[in-house]
Scaffold this motif. Structure first.
Motif, short mmCIF file in Angstrom:
data_model
loop_
_atom_site.label_atom_id
_atom_site.label_comp_id
_atom_site.label_asym_id
_atom_site.label_seq_id
_atom_site.Cartn_x
_atom_site.Cartn_y
_atom_site.Cartn_z
N GLY A 231 76.04 66.74 84.72
CA GLY A 231 76.79 65.48 84.63
C GLY A 231 75.86 64.28 84.50
N LEU A 232 74.77 64.29 85.25
CA LEU A 232 73.80 63.19 85.17
C LEU A 232 73.01 63.23 83.86
CD1 LEU A 232 72.58 63.30 88.86
CD2 LEU A 232 74.01 61.54 87.81
N LEU A 233 72.76 64.43 83.33
CA LEU A 233 72.09 64.52 82.03
C LEU A 233 72.94 63.88 80.93
CD1 LEU A 233 70.57 68.14 81.98
CD2 LEU A 233 69.57 66.02 82.83
N ALA A 234 74.27 64.03 81.02
CA ALA A 234 75.15 63.41 80.04
C ALA A 234 75.05 61.90 80.10
CB ALA A 234 76.60 63.87 80.28
N LYS A 235 74.95 61.35 81.29
CA LYS A 235 74.82 59.90 81.43
C LYS A 235 73.44 59.41 81.00
CE LYS A 235 78.24 58.94 85.04
NZ LYS A 235 78.81 57.72 84.48
N THR A 236 72.44 60.27 81.13
CA THR A 236 71.08 59.90 80.71
C THR A 236 70.90 60.08 79.21
OG1 THR A 236 70.36 60.75 82.85
CG2 THR A 236 68.63 60.24 81.28
N ALA A 237 71.82 60.79 78.55
CA ALA A 237 71.77 61.05 77.10
C ALA A 237 70.58 61.94 76.74
CB ALA A 237 71.71 59.75 76.30
N LEU A 238 70.28 62.92 77.60
CA LEU A 238 69.24 63.88 77.26
C LEU A 238 69.78 64.84 76.19
CD1 LEU A 238 66.43 65.08 77.87
CD2 LEU A 238 67.53 66.57 79.55
N PHE A 239 68.97 65.12 75.19
CA PHE A 239 69.34 66.06 74.14
C PHE A 239 69.82 67.38 74.75
CE2 PHE A 239 68.35 69.54 71.28
CZ PHE A 239 68.77 69.07 70.05
#
Length: 591
Positions: A231-239
């Motif tokens: 969920g946090l990766l989605a907010k960080t916009a990590l590929f």
């Protein structure tokens, strides 16, 4: 530089009141801006943000003086019944970075968001200054919150303050980009909240310090770790979860883009660090950390190649942000202890923190410079930037210095961060990440060289300018770029002598030359137009077999990026990553 949650006291400490002031000041600023309105919103922001920088510096001094984390227990009720604010070294560095960048953005934004003469109140200026204060308050809450639910609230406040910044221009494209950002960020929030619910149901608390003492790798906790991380990766916009980032960052006004790229995406990264290092160090595994770093490597390669294919300067810088985010996740596998059992606070984490600060200052300066070029010319078409270096030397210098800082040349913060992580990689035997750390600089050099070659071209006649840009705005961009380039000299704490080198030493000059030449070759082959072609020369028409082959590769990356940024693909990626991270947490645990 940072402290583990287990060592944080449970009572209010000396200097703890500074944490309350750091939260109250932005809140009072937002209320004052909403109440006074009109031209006073800018005045409120210009008064509050410098005071916030002083508060952050005072918190840093108190932290170094006391040698322990600052704590303020709200209402005198200690966790788990009450809520505590906590600040360790990581928090204080982020507070300082946030206040410094917002101050530079505020100085820069005065020219773009002045209230028009004869008008009591205009929407864009009023909203910009109010949202700037709101973003600041949300970030401070994020860095100081001591429990996972308060962190969730702060993260949502940050999203709801950041999304309107994207659509300040009011065009249909920016509104669409803002909605895309909002919806995907909310998907990430749902996953985070599901994980928090699982933790609360298992242990009856969400306090970080208390969870650190009792969390064990049971099924509910493993599921929570996977859900919250992705969920946090989605907010960080990590590929490959970056579908919202390029249009949002490229479409927003330059001052807003600087805030979004430099600070907003760092908030969710900060939470991943808190989760892995302080809440669940005994649950996360080295294979899961390797996955995060692999996604970061993919972001570096794909983001850099697609950046080289862009025709607009701001879109190039937006894809550069996507690539640079990848570097922030390389430190996760490097931070594990020698046995590979748990991540520890050490050189790798310090390197990651330096990378964050260096990227934040450099990328804010780069977006500001790009915005000044757009304002002066009325466009940001890279092929039509000939003569800009002569007409706007300070702006071009700011862009160039930011690019050098991102490459990791001595004495930038990125250089010191890279050295710390290289030492960690060498010490842990993870040589493959050393290749990524060393080779990634060439990709950064590629798009920096591409822009600099374009702006330094001569043109037959004078450059037509539609607007004269503010010298104060140019100096604000230049100050941030210089801060990033000289960050190694101001790193908190003693710096080992073997990590800093003479920038004019033959070895360092040779490394810089190799990086720039490698970047030039990448730009020469992968850019949409040949590096030395005129604006009228079509892509691929001026090259031989190698050039045409490279163009095909670049087009393939662009096509892949368009597919990955579709809703269907991004949604499936989100679910697949949850399953993959969960599997690596289960099966990757040491025997």
């Amino acid at each position: 530089m940072s402290m583990s949650a287990a060592g944080i006291p449970a009572v209010t400490t000396a200097g703890g009141f500074l944490l309350v002031l750091a939260l109250v000041l932005p809140l009072l600023g937002v209320l004052a801006a909403l109440t006074l309105g009109g031209r006073n919103a800018r005045r409120v922001a210009m008064l509050a943000i410098p005071l916030g920088l002083v508060l952050a510096a005072a918190a840093g001094i108190e932290l170094m003086h006391s040698g322990q984390a600052l704590v303020y227990v709200l209402g005198g009720w200690a966790p788990p019944l009450g809520i505590a604010l906590r600040a360790d070294g990581l928090s204080v560095v982020m507070l300082l970075t946030t206040a410094l960048i917002l101050l530079a953005v505020a100085v820069y934004g005065q020219a773009d968001f002045q209230m028009p003469a004869g008008v009591d109140e205009a929407r864009a200026p009023f909203m910009f200054w109010t949202l700037l204060l709101a973003v600041w308050g949300a970030l401070n809450a994020l860095f100081l919150a001591g429990d996972l639910f308060t962190l969730y609230v702060a993260l949502e406040l940050l999203t709801f303050a950041g999304v309107p910044l994207v659509s300040l221009g009011g065009s249909p494209e920016t509104v669409q980009a803002a909605l895309r950002y909002l919806l995907f960020a909310l998907l990430g929030s749902v996953l985070y909240m599901l994980g928090a619910v699982l933790l609360y149901g298992t242990y009856g608390t969400l306090d970080i310090a208390l969870l650190a003492e009792c969390v064990r790798p049971v099924p509910a906790v493993i599921a929570a770790a996977a859900l919250m991380t992705v969920g946090l990766l989605a907010k960080t916009a990590l590929f490959p979860l970056h579908l919202w980032l390029p249009p949002a960052h490229a479409g927003a006004p330059a001052a807003a883009s600087a805030v979004l790229s430099a600070l907003v995406v760092k908030g969710s990264w900060f939470l991943v660090v808190r989760l892995w290092f302080d809440v669940m160090p005994g649950v996360v595994t080295l294979p899961a950390a390797q996955l995060l770093a692999a996604l970061g490597t993919s972001a570096i390669v794909v983001g850099s190649v697609v950046a080289l294919r862009q025709e607009r300067l701001k879109l190039l810088v937006a894809y550069s942000t996507m690539a640079q985010i990848g570097y922030l996740f390389l430190m996760f596998p490097l931070a594990f202890d020698p046995a590979g059992n748990a991540p520890v606070h050490g050189a790798a984490l310090d390197g990651g923190l330096l990378q964050v600060v260096s990227h934040a200052t450099a990328k804010a300066g780069m977006f500001m410079a790009a915005g000044l070029i757009y304002a002066a010319l009325g466009h940001d078409r890279i092929a039509d930037l000939a003569g800009v270096a002569r007409a706007m030397p300070v702006t071009v210098l700011a862009f160039a210095l930011a690019g050098l800082a991102l490459m990791g040349v001595v004495p930038s913060g990125a250089y010191l961060a890279k050295k710390l992580m290289l030492d960690a990689a060498d010490g842990s035997g993870q040589w493959w990440w050393m290749i990524v750390l060393q080779g990634g600089a060439a990709f950064t050099a590629g798009y920096v060289v591409l822009v600099l070659v374009s702006v330094m071209r001569s043109r037959p006649g004078p450059l037509p300018l539609v607007k004269r840009v503010s010298r104060l705005s140019e100096l604000a961009a230049l100050a941030l770029s210089m801060s990033s380039l000289l960050l190694a000299f101001s790193a908190l704490g003693p710096v080992p002598g073997n990590l800093l080198a003479n920038p004019f030493a033959p070895k360092e000059l040779g490394t810089l030359l190799a990086v720039v030449l490698g970047g030039a070759l990448l730009a020469l082959g992968l850019s949409r137009r040949s590096l030395f072609a005129t604006a009228q020369l079509a892509a691929g028409a001026d090259g031989g077999l190698l050039r045409r082959s490279a163009v095909v590769v670049g087009e393939a990356f662009e096509l892949a990026d368009r597919v990955i940024r579709r809703w269907q693909f991004a949604s499936m990626s989100l679910l697949m990553l949850v399953a993959l991270v969960g599997g690596l947490l289960i099966f990757g645990a040491p025997a």
